[in-house]
Design a protein around this motif. Structure first.
Motif, PDB file in Angstrom:
ATOM      1  N   ALA A 206     -10.309   8.601   6.077  1.00  0.00           N
ATOM      2  CA  ALA A 206     -10.232   8.387   4.636  1.00  0.00           C
ATOM      3  C   ALA A 206      -9.976   6.911   4.329  1.00  0.00           C
ATOM      4  O   ALA A 206      -9.185   6.259   5.000  1.00  0.00           O
ATOM      5  N   ASN A 207     -10.624   6.398   3.311  1.00  0.00           N
ATOM      6  CA  ASN A 207     -10.465   5.004   2.905  1.00  0.00           C
ATOM      7  C   ASN A 207      -9.216   4.892   2.052  1.00  0.00           C
ATOM      8  O   ASN A 207      -9.218   5.192   0.884  1.00  0.00           O
ATOM      9  N   SER A 208      -8.125   4.464   2.659  1.00  0.00           N
ATOM     10  CA  SER A 208      -6.855   4.282   1.979  1.00  0.00           C
ATOM     11  C   SER A 208      -6.218   3.019   2.514  1.00  0.00           C
ATOM     12  O   SER A 208      -6.203   2.798   3.728  1.00  0.00           O
ATOM     13  N   ALA A 209      -5.679   2.195   1.640  1.00  0.00           N
ATOM     14  CA  ALA A 209      -5.051   0.945   2.068  1.00  0.00           C
ATOM     15  C   ALA A 209      -3.804   1.191   2.894  1.00  0.00           C
ATOM     16  O   ALA A 209      -3.351   0.305   3.603  1.00  0.00           O
ATOM     17  N   THR A 210      -3.237   2.396   2.853  1.00  0.00           N
ATOM     18  CA  THR A 210      -2.016   2.684   3.598  1.00  0.00           C
ATOM     19  C   THR A 210      -2.289   3.324   4.957  1.00  0.00           C
ATOM     20  O   THR A 210      -1.351   3.572   5.707  1.00  0.00           O
ATOM     21  N   CYS A 211      -3.552   3.583   5.262  1.00  0.00           N
ATOM     22  CA  CYS A 211      -3.910   4.220   6.531  1.00  0.00           C
ATOM     23  C   CYS A 211      -4.799   3.309   7.364  1.00  0.00           C
ATOM     24  O   CYS A 211      -5.661   2.607   6.836  1.00  0.00           O
ATOM     25  N   CYS A 212      -4.610   3.350   8.663  1.00  0.00           N
ATOM     26  CA  CYS A 212      -5.452   2.601   9.585  1.00  0.00           C
ATOM     27  C   CYS A 212      -6.877   3.145   9.477  1.00  0.00           C
ATOM     28  O   CYS A 212      -7.089   4.355   9.564  1.00  0.00           O
ATOM     29  N   PRO A 213      -7.858   2.275   9.281  1.00  0.00           N
ATOM     30  CA  PRO A 213      -9.233   2.745   9.147  1.00  0.00           C
ATOM     31  C   PRO A 213      -9.836   3.234  10.466  1.00  0.00           C
ATOM     32  O   PRO A 213     -10.924   3.800  10.466  1.00  0.00           O
ATOM     33  N   LEU A 214      -9.117   3.054  11.566  1.00  0.00           N
ATOM     34  CA  LEU A 214      -9.626   3.502  12.863  1.00  0.00           C
ATOM     35  C   LEU A 214      -9.060   4.844  13.284  1.00  0.00           C
ATOM     36  O   LEU A 214      -9.795   5.708  13.743  1.00  0.00           O
ATOM     37  N   CYS A 215      -7.744   5.038  13.126  1.00  0.00           N
ATOM     38  CA  CYS A 215      -7.132   6.288  13.596  1.00  0.00           C
ATOM     39  C   CYS A 215      -6.638   7.186  12.467  1.00  0.00           C
ATOM     40  O   CYS A 215      -6.337   8.349  12.695  1.00  0.00           O
ATOM     41  N   GLY A 216      -6.488   6.632  11.265  1.00  0.00           N
ATOM     42  CA  GLY A 216      -6.043   7.420  10.127  1.00  0.00           C
ATOM     43  C   GLY A 216      -4.533   7.523   9.967  1.00  0.00           C
ATOM     44  O   GLY A 216      -4.051   8.069   8.980  1.00  0.00           O
ATOM     45  N   GLN A 217      -3.777   6.997  10.928  1.00  0.00           N
ATOM     46  CA  GLN A 217      -2.322   7.026  10.825  1.00  0.00           C
ATOM     47  C   GLN A 217      -1.863   5.955   9.837  1.00  0.00           C
ATOM     48  O   GLN A 217      -2.582   5.010   9.543  1.00  0.00           O
ATOM     49  N   THR A 218      -0.638   6.090   9.344  1.00  0.00           N
ATOM     50  CA  THR A 218      -0.106   5.088   8.433  1.00  0.00           C
ATOM     51  C   THR A 218      -0.097   3.732   9.139  1.00  0.00           C
ATOM     52  O   THR A 218       0.224   3.646  10.322  1.00  0.00           O
ATOM     53  N   ASN A 219      -0.476   2.694   8.424  1.00  0.00           N
ATOM     54  CA  ASN A 219      -0.555   1.369   9.046  1.00  0.00           C
ATOM     55  C   ASN A 219       0.697   0.531   8.814  1.00  0.00           C
ATOM     56  O   ASN A 219       0.810  -0.553   9.353  1.00  0.00           O
ATOM     57  N   GLN A 220       1.619   1.032   8.031  1.00  0.00           N
ATOM     58  CA  GLN A 220       2.879   0.323   7.754  1.00  0.00           C
ATOM     59  C   GLN A 220       2.644  -1.095   7.247  1.00  0.00           C
ATOM     60  O   GLN A 220       3.387  -2.010   7.578  1.00  0.00           O
ATOM     61  N   CYS A 221       1.619  -1.280   6.460  1.00  0.00           N
ATOM     62  CA  CYS A 221       1.298  -2.600   5.917  1.00  0.00           C
ATOM     63  C   CYS A 221       2.383  -3.018   4.927  1.00  0.00           C
ATOM     64  O   CYS A 221       2.629  -2.337   3.935  1.00  0.00           O
ATOM     65  N   ALA A 222       3.032  -4.137   5.209  1.00  0.00           N
ATOM     66  CA  ALA A 222       4.111  -4.620   4.342  1.00  0.00           C
ATOM     67  C   ALA A 222       3.601  -4.914   2.934  1.00  0.00           C
ATOM     68  O   ALA A 222       4.312  -4.692   1.954  1.00  0.00           O
ATOM     69  N   MET A 223       2.380  -5.392   2.823  1.00  0.00           N
ATOM     70  CA  MET A 223       1.833  -5.694   1.496  1.00  0.00           C
ATOM     71  C   MET A 223       1.646  -4.426   0.678  1.00  0.00           C
ATOM     72  O   MET A 223       1.922  -4.414  -0.524  1.00  0.00           O
ATOM     73  N   GLU A 224       1.217  -3.341   1.315  1.00  0.00           N
ATOM     74  CA  GLU A 224       1.053  -2.075   0.603  1.00  0.00           C
ATOM     75  C   GLU A 224       2.401  -1.439   0.282  1.00  0.00           C
ATOM     76  O   GLU A 224       2.565  -0.827  -0.767  1.00  0.00           O
ATOM     77  N   ILE A 225       3.367  -1.595   1.174  1.00  0.00           N
ATOM     78  CA  ILE A 225       4.719  -1.075   0.902  1.00  0.00           C
ATOM     79  C   ILE A 225       5.298  -1.794  -0.312  1.00  0.00           C
ATOM     80  O   ILE A 225       5.863  -1.162  -1.210  1.00  0.00           O
ATOM     81  N   GLU A 226       5.133  -3.107  -0.362  1.00  0.00           N
ATOM     82  CA  GLU A 226       5.627  -3.878  -1.506  1.00  0.00           C
ATOM     83  C   GLU A 226       4.928  -3.463  -2.796  1.00  0.00           C
ATOM     84  O   GLU A 226       5.560  -3.291  -3.836  1.00  0.00           O
ATOM     85  N   ARG A 227       3.624  -3.272  -2.707  1.00  0.00           N
ATOM     86  CA  ARG A 227       2.859  -2.854  -3.891  1.00  0.00           C
ATOM     87  C   ARG A 227       3.323  -1.492  -4.392  1.00  0.00           C
ATOM     88  O   ARG A 227       3.477  -1.274  -5.591  1.00  0.00           O
ATOM     89  N   ALA A 228       3.593  -0.576  -3.467  1.00  0.00           N
ATOM     90  CA  ALA A 228       3.994   0.782  -3.835  1.00  0.00           C
ATOM     91  C   ALA A 228       5.429   0.864  -4.339  1.00  0.00           C
ATOM     92  O   ALA A 228       5.727   1.643  -5.242  1.00  0.00           O
ATOM     93  N   THR A 229       6.325   0.059  -3.755  1.00  0.00           N
ATOM     94  CA  THR A 229       7.746   0.173  -4.092  1.00  0.00           C
ATOM     95  C   THR A 229       8.233  -0.883  -5.071  1.00  0.00           C
ATOM     96  O   THR A 229       9.284  -0.718  -5.686  1.00  0.00           O
ATOM     97  N   GLY A 230       7.505  -1.997  -5.160  1.00  0.00           N
ATOM     98  CA  GLY A 230       7.955  -3.097  -5.998  1.00  0.00           C
ATOM     99  C   GLY A 230       9.053  -3.918  -5.350  1.00  0.00           C
ATOM    100  O   GLY A 230       9.582  -4.843  -5.953  1.00  0.00           O
ATOM    101  N   GLN A 231       9.396  -3.594  -4.108  1.00  0.00           N
ATOM    102  CA  GLN A 231      10.443  -4.320  -3.390  1.00  0.00           C
ATOM    103  C   GLN A 231       9.807  -5.328  -2.440  1.00  0.00           C
ATOM    104  O   GLN A 231       8.905  -4.989  -1.667  1.00  0.00           O
ATOM    105  N   ALA A 232      10.302  -6.554  -2.500  1.00  0.00           N
ATOM    106  CA  ALA A 232       9.778  -7.605  -1.637  1.00  0.00           C
ATOM    107  C   ALA A 232       9.908  -7.209  -0.171  1.00  0.00           C
ATOM    108  O   ALA A 232      10.899  -6.608   0.233  1.00  0.00           O
TER     109      ALA A 232
END
Length: 78
Positions: free
Chosen positions: A7-33
């Motif tokens: 699935a095309n999701s910024a929070t998932c690895c495009p190769l395996c589908g597991q969460t990618n733990q991207c700090a930029m996406e975490i910040e975008r989702a939570t609003g916390q630096a």
């Protein structure tokens, strides 16, 4: 590495589908630096990047596990 499309999701690895733990996406989702994402300092082999589906290129981080697999088994991506 799997060749299955995920699935095309910024929070998932495009190769395996597991969460990618991207700090930029975490910040975008939570609003916390967040500290800079590990992937901003990583070097990804072109053969690994070629495995990313076109619709996910530039929008989703490869996860650390997939990056490490590519480092350990570079011949798998040549």
């Amino acid at each position: 590495m799997t060749s299955a499309r995920v699935a095309n999701s910024a929070t998932c690895c495009p190769l395996c589908g597991q969460t990618n733990q991207c700090a930029m996406e975490i910040e975008r989702a939570t609003g916390q630096a967040q500290p800079a994402c590990w992937c901003m300092q990583a070097s990804f082999p072109p053969a690994l990047l070629d495995q990313v589906p076109p619709e996910s290129r530039g929008t989703a981080c490869i996860c650390l596990a997939c990056s490490q697999k590519a480092e350990q088994l570079p011949e798998a991506f040549n």
